[in-house]
Design a protein around this motif. Structure first.
Motif, PDB file in Angstrom:
ATOM      1  N   CYS A  25      -7.737 -35.873 -65.929  1.00 18.23           N
ATOM      2  CA  CYS A  25      -7.376 -36.123 -64.534  1.00 18.23           C
ATOM      3  C   CYS A  25      -5.888 -35.808 -64.352  1.00 18.23           C
ATOM      4  N   PHE A  76      -9.837 -35.188 -60.609  1.00 16.93           N
ATOM      5  CA  PHE A  76     -10.583 -35.205 -61.854  1.00 16.93           C
ATOM      6  C   PHE A  76     -10.982 -33.789 -62.232  1.00 16.93           C
ATOM      7  N   VAL A  80     -13.472 -33.438 -58.124  1.00 22.17           N
ATOM      8  CA  VAL A  80     -13.416 -34.582 -57.215  1.00 22.17           C
ATOM      9  C   VAL A  80     -11.982 -35.099 -57.175  1.00 22.17           C
ATOM     10  N   SER A  81     -11.517 -35.455 -55.988  1.00 22.84           N
ATOM     11  CA  SER A  81     -10.158 -35.991 -55.876  1.00 22.84           C
ATOM     12  C   SER A  81     -10.110 -37.118 -54.848  1.00 22.84           C
ATOM     13  N   THR A  82      -9.091 -37.929 -54.983  1.00 26.64           N
ATOM     14  CA  THR A  82      -8.820 -39.030 -54.067  1.00 26.64           C
ATOM     15  C   THR A  82      -7.380 -38.898 -53.604  1.00 26.64           C
ATOM     16  N   SER A  83      -7.178 -39.002 -52.301  1.00 24.53           N
ATOM     17  CA  SER A  83      -5.829 -38.946 -51.742  1.00 24.53           C
ATOM     18  C   SER A  83      -5.479 -40.299 -51.144  1.00 24.53           C
ATOM     19  N   GLN A 102      -7.356 -47.880 -54.579  1.00 23.47           N
ATOM     20  CA  GLN A 102      -7.975 -46.569 -54.394  1.00 23.47           C
ATOM     21  C   GLN A 102      -8.286 -45.900 -55.734  1.00 23.47           C
ATOM     22  N   PHE A 103      -7.358 -45.969 -56.675  1.00 27.31           N
ATOM     23  CA  PHE A 103      -7.586 -45.361 -57.982  1.00 27.31           C
ATOM     24  C   PHE A 103      -8.683 -46.098 -58.743  1.00 27.31           C
ATOM     25  N   ASP A 105     -11.313 -47.603 -57.506  1.00 27.32           N
ATOM     26  CA  ASP A 105     -12.599 -47.138 -56.970  1.00 27.32           C
ATOM     27  C   ASP A 105     -12.962 -45.757 -57.514  1.00 27.32           C
ATOM     28  N   SER A 106     -11.989 -44.868 -57.538  1.00 28.66           N
ATOM     29  CA  SER A 106     -12.246 -43.502 -58.004  1.00 28.66           C
ATOM     30  C   SER A 106     -12.603 -43.459 -59.480  1.00 28.66           C
ATOM     31  N   GLU A 109     -16.109 -44.904 -60.046  1.00 31.13           N
ATOM     32  CA  GLU A 109     -17.149 -43.927 -59.707  1.00 31.13           C
ATOM     33  C   GLU A 109     -17.239 -42.818 -60.746  1.00 31.13           C
ATOM     34  N   HIS A 110     -16.081 -42.341 -61.202  1.00 34.15           N
ATOM     35  CA  HIS A 110     -16.052 -41.217 -62.141  1.00 34.15           C
ATOM     36  C   HIS A 110     -16.583 -41.595 -63.524  1.00 34.15           C
TER      37      HIS A 110
END
Length: 168
Positions: A25, A76, A80-83, A102-103, A105-106, A109-110
């Protein structure tokens, strides 16, 4: 509080270490280019148009167009990405908690649901929250703060020393 890209990146890295983020990541802090704002003469109105692309059609993360904010992107290796958009008006503890939420949760999920960071004595992960002005990991059932040994002492999210803007 004035956010800096360096301090925000340091906090984000520390949070990912605590969450056990998978290898591969990447983190990126995007800063808006406020110099690109068009000039509008006095008495005229400006028209702004925005296109929001859904369902993964975008080429990559977009930089926020508001001044006084940063955008932190966790990407990742599977694309998949999270902003996370961070406004300058947030207190330091709020910034750290927002990144952690937020991280978390990401990463959850990952990794297919691996609870991280662990909540001592429970099967669920600890949750991020501001307690007494400090960003802390807390138990979502009891609300108590956890020490590294499960003793109930504060377990800060950001463990690296230094004020805002200082990197270690």
């Amino acid at each position: 509080m004035e956010l800096t890209a360096a301090s925000t990146l340091t906090w984000a890295r520390e949070i990912l270490c605590q969450l056990g983020a998978p290898a591969g990541c990447t983190l990126e802090v995007l800063v808006p280019d406020v110099s690109a704002e068009p000039e509008v003469r006095y008495g005229e109105t400006a028209f702004t148009s925005r296109l929001e692309i859904q369902d993964g059609e975008a080429d990559g993360p977009s930089v926020p167009d508001q001044p006084n904010c940063l955008c932190v992107v966790l990407a990742f290796d599977d694309g998949v990405s999270t902003s996370v958009l961070l406004e300058d008006s947030l207190a330091e503890a709020e910034v750290v908690v927002l990144l952690a939420e937020q991280f978390q949760d990401s990463v959850l999920e990952h990794t297919g649901g691996v609870p991280a960071p662990p909540c001592p004595g429970h099967i669920h992960p600890a949750m991020a929250g501001v307690v007494d002005g400090e960003a802390s990991w807390t138990c979502p059932q009891s609300g108590s703060r956890h020490g590294r040994d499960g003793s109930g002492r504060t377990r800060p999210i950001r463990v690296l020393p230094g004020p805002v803007g200082q990197t270690t």
